[in-house]
Design an enzyme around this catalytic site. Structure first.
Site, PDB file in Angstrom:
ATOM      1  N   ASP A 204       0.856  -1.181   0.000  1.00 60.25           N
ATOM      2  CA  ASP A 204       0.000   0.000   0.000  1.00 60.25           C
ATOM      3  C   ASP A 204       0.894   1.233   0.000  1.00 60.25           C
ATOM      4  OD1 ASP A 204       1.059   0.298   2.526  1.00 60.25           O
ATOM      5  OD2 ASP A 204      -0.845   0.276   3.591  1.00 60.25           O
ATOM      6  N   ASP A 206       1.376   4.824   2.322  1.00 65.77           N
ATOM      7  CA  ASP A 206       0.979   5.421   3.592  1.00 65.77           C
ATOM      8  C   ASP A 206       1.409   6.886   3.641  1.00 65.77           C
ATOM      9  OD1 ASP A 206       0.409   2.678   5.069  1.00 65.77           O
ATOM     10  OD2 ASP A 206       2.420   2.466   4.231  1.00 65.77           O
ATOM     11  N   ASP A 317      -3.277   4.383   2.802  1.00 63.88           N
ATOM     12  CA  ASP A 317      -3.598   4.714   4.190  1.00 63.88           C
ATOM     13  C   ASP A 317      -3.255   6.171   4.442  1.00 63.88           C
ATOM     14  OD1 ASP A 317      -4.485   2.224   4.979  1.00 63.88           O
ATOM     15  OD2 ASP A 317      -2.551   1.576   5.781  1.00 63.88           O
TER      16      ASP A 317
HETATM   17  P1  8DG Z   1       4.250  -2.451   2.975  1.00 64.60           P
HETATM   18  O1  8DG Z   1       3.033  -1.591   3.003  1.00 64.60           O
HETATM   19  O2  8DG Z   1       5.238  -2.038   1.954  1.00 64.60           O
HETATM   20  O3  8DG Z   1       3.906  -3.896   2.866  1.00 64.60           O
HETATM   21  O4  8DG Z   1       5.022  -2.294   4.371  1.00 64.60           O
HETATM   22  P2  8DG Z   1       4.795  -1.202   5.475  1.00 64.60           P
HETATM   23  O5  8DG Z   1       4.470   0.119   4.869  1.00 64.60           O
HETATM   24  O6  8DG Z   1       5.947  -1.268   6.403  1.00 64.60           O
HETATM   25  O7  8DG Z   1       3.558  -1.778   6.271  1.00 64.60           O
HETATM   26  P3  8DG Z   1       2.128  -1.145   6.598  1.00 64.60           P
HETATM   27  O8  8DG Z   1       1.253  -2.306   6.954  1.00 64.60           O
HETATM   28  O9  8DG Z   1       1.638  -0.248   5.539  1.00 64.60           O
HETATM   29  O10 8DG Z   1       2.372  -0.342   7.926  1.00 64.60           O
HETATM   30  C1  8DG Z   1       3.129   0.842   7.960  1.00 64.60           C
HETATM   31  C2  8DG Z   1       3.424   1.218   9.383  1.00 64.60           C
HETATM   32  O11 8DG Z   1       2.237   1.615  10.021  1.00 64.60           O
HETATM   33  C3  8DG Z   1       3.986   0.069  10.199  1.00 64.60           C
HETATM   34  O12 8DG Z   1       5.063   0.555  10.965  1.00 64.60           O
HETATM   35  C4  8DG Z   1       2.898  -0.329  11.108  1.00 64.60           C
HETATM   36  C5  8DG Z   1       2.149   0.950  11.252  1.00 64.60           C
HETATM   37  N1  8DG Z   1       0.738   0.804  11.618  1.00 64.60           N
HETATM   38  C6  8DG Z   1      -0.273   0.160  10.977  1.00 64.60           C
HETATM   39  N2  8DG Z   1      -1.418   0.278  11.679  1.00 64.60           N
HETATM   40  C7  8DG Z   1      -1.111   1.022  12.743  1.00 64.60           C
HETATM   41  C8  8DG Z   1      -1.848   1.508  13.825  1.00 64.60           C
HETATM   42  O13 8DG Z   1      -3.045   1.284  13.946  1.00 64.60           O
HETATM   43  N3  8DG Z   1      -1.163   2.285  14.719  1.00 64.60           N
HETATM   44  C9  8DG Z   1       0.169   2.569  14.584  1.00 64.60           C
HETATM   45  N4  8DG Z   1       0.768   3.322  15.496  1.00 64.60           N
HETATM   46  N5  8DG Z   1       0.876   2.105  13.585  1.00 64.60           N
HETATM   47  C10 8DG Z   1       0.257   1.351  12.681  1.00 64.60           C
HETATM   48  O14 8DG Z   1      -0.143  -0.444   9.921  1.00 64.60           O
HETATM   49 MN    MN Z   2       2.692   0.412   3.777  1.00 62.20          MN
HETATM   50 MN    MN Z   3      -0.435   0.763   5.598  1.00 59.79          MN
END
Ligand code: 8DG
Ligand code: MN
Ligand code: MN
Length: 393
Positions: A204, A206, A317
């Site tokens: 995704d 972010d 996100d």
């Molecule tokens: P990707 O998308 O490339 O697979 O990897 P990523 O970007 O590292 O993973 P992600 O699932 O998009 O998560 C990004 C960061 O956000 C990761 O450090 C975890 C964090 N995160 C969530 N949900 C929540 C939440 O509800 N609270 C907090 N504090 N952090 C969160 O994904």
């Molecule tokens: Mn991500």
């Molecule tokens: Mn995410």
């Protein structure tokens, strides 16, 4: 013994937040194997085992060169008997029977396929599997009721399975930037998550949104979402409001990893590169849902969708933070997930502090420690600063 003397023994600290972990992984076969077992444990409601395998994989990711023999691993932290057995199998036989067995198992394959659907967690997948549902096709035939997120997940299954590229992330960034400054001039967006750590692809994209004047960010998310919706950029969105101030337990005790920022889980409609910048067309039903293409999904895999593709679905996100919490939000949302977990463990166990994506609380002094940068937070925690590109634990 000359052989032994030639063997390089490695040494790494046990907390991942004390290590520099780049994307340059010298042991991908070993870390893939351990990550698969971690994933299987997580999908099977065995979080403790999941974390143990994640920690073991992370230790190997931090090694400066490929492991050639188990003797090199003597003294390394986080490698339990189970992980060592898997590593030994791979080093000596080229593969781990447990990993191969898991990979082939119907249960794991079904859990993977079903939880790959946006909006479907391990619990739901488990329930469906008990009802004999092992594939997307079986799910669609089953008549199971899907919530709105899951419907969107099924609609855009193929698109969302495709890794998001950095170029696509940047294109989404431009759209989000336009939305944000249109509804609140001066507001700022920052790319977070894996792309901030330098990953070339992600599941995704972010973004963290803030405004330099405290309080101006209040109510920003619904406006951003409305703007995006009016321009036809959203295929799905679910916004949850900020619940930080009203939370009874207060920021001192971040009860869970879930934070309370205003946030939006969404699916973007991203035009193909050559079409970007032109106005989005109205979403027609067959446009917004590619369910039709999925009726052709068979066990041999999906047939290529017919017609010309003009856009693709991308998971995005969005998080809004007040400027006073920005540094904590930035640190908390940059990841990796294991790096974040280890930071919080370090803070709690070694420093008697509580770290969340909102704040850092010093339990001994009984007060919050303010910070305007990630560097300051590392300093409070008594840690050497680790830049995002070295947080890939
Ligand atoms: P990707 O998308 O490339 O697979 O990897 P990523 O970007 O590292 O993973 P992600 O699932 O998009 O998560 C990004 C960061 O956000 C990761 O450090 C975890 C964090 N995160 C969530 N949900 C929540 C939440 O509800 N609270 C907090 N504090 N952090 C969160 O994904
Ligand atoms: Mn991500
Ligand atoms: Mn995410």
């Amino acid at each position: 013994n000359i052989d032994e003397a030639e063997v390089v023994a490695f040494s790494v600290p046990s907390y991942a937040c004390l290590r520099r972990t780049t994307l340059d992984n010298h042991n991908p076969v070993l870390t893939d194997a351990l990550s698969l077992l971690a994933e299987n444990a997580e999908l099977s409601d065995e979080d403790g085992r999941g974390v143990a395998f994640r920690r073991a994989a992370a230790v190997l990711k931090a090694l400066p060169e490929p492991v050639t023999g188990v003797t090199q691993l003597r003294g390394l932290p986080c490698l339990g008997g189970h992980s060592l057995r898997v590593i030994r199998d791979i080093l000596e036989n080229g593969a781990s029977s447990e990993v191969e067995f898991t990979k082939q198992s119907e249960r794991f394959k079904a859990l993977k396929v079903l939880t790959d659907i946006f909006g479907v967690g391990a619990k739901t997948a488990e329930r469906w599997i008990r009802d004999g549902i092992h594939s997307l096709h079986q799910l669609q035939e089953s008549g199971q009721t899907l919530n709105r997120a899951q419907q969107a997940g099924v609609c855009h299954y193929d698109d969302l399975k495709q890794p998001v590229t950095k170029a696509e992330a940047d294109a989404i960034g431009e759209i989000v930037e336009e939305a944000v400054v249109s509804v609140l001039p001066g507001a700022q967006i920052t790319l977070i998550g894996g792309f901030r750590r330098g990953k070339l692809t992600g599941h995704d994209v972010d973004f963290l949104i803030t405004h330099p004047e405290e309080g101006r960010e209040v109510g920003l998310m619904p406006k951003v979402v409305s703007w995006l919706e009016s321009q036809g950029f959203l295929l799905y969105q679910k916004t949850t409001r900020n619940s930080y101030l009203e939370a009874k337990d207060g920021p001192a005790r971040p009860a869970s990893n879930m934070d309370r920022f205003e946030r939006c889980f969404s699916i973007f409609k991203l035009a193909d590169a050559e079409k970007r910048g032109t106005k989005q067309t109205e979403n027609t039903p067959e446009d917004t849902c590619r369910l039709a293409a999925h009726s052709q999904v068979t066990d041999e895999g999906p047939k290529p969708a017919s017609g010309h593709r003009r856009w693709r679905a991308v998971r995005v996100d969005l998080v809004v933070s007040p400027i006073s919490q920005f540094a904590f939000a930035l640190l908390g949302w940059t990841g990796s997930k294991l790096f974040e977990r280890e930071l919080r463990r370090w803070a709690g166990h070694e420093k008697a502090m509580s770290l969340s994506s909102h704040a850092l609380y010093d339990n001994k002094q009984g007060r919050y420690l303010k910070a305007t940068s990630e560097e300051e937070i590392f300093t409070y925690l008594g840690l050497e600063y680790i830049p995002p590109s070295e947080r890939n634990a």
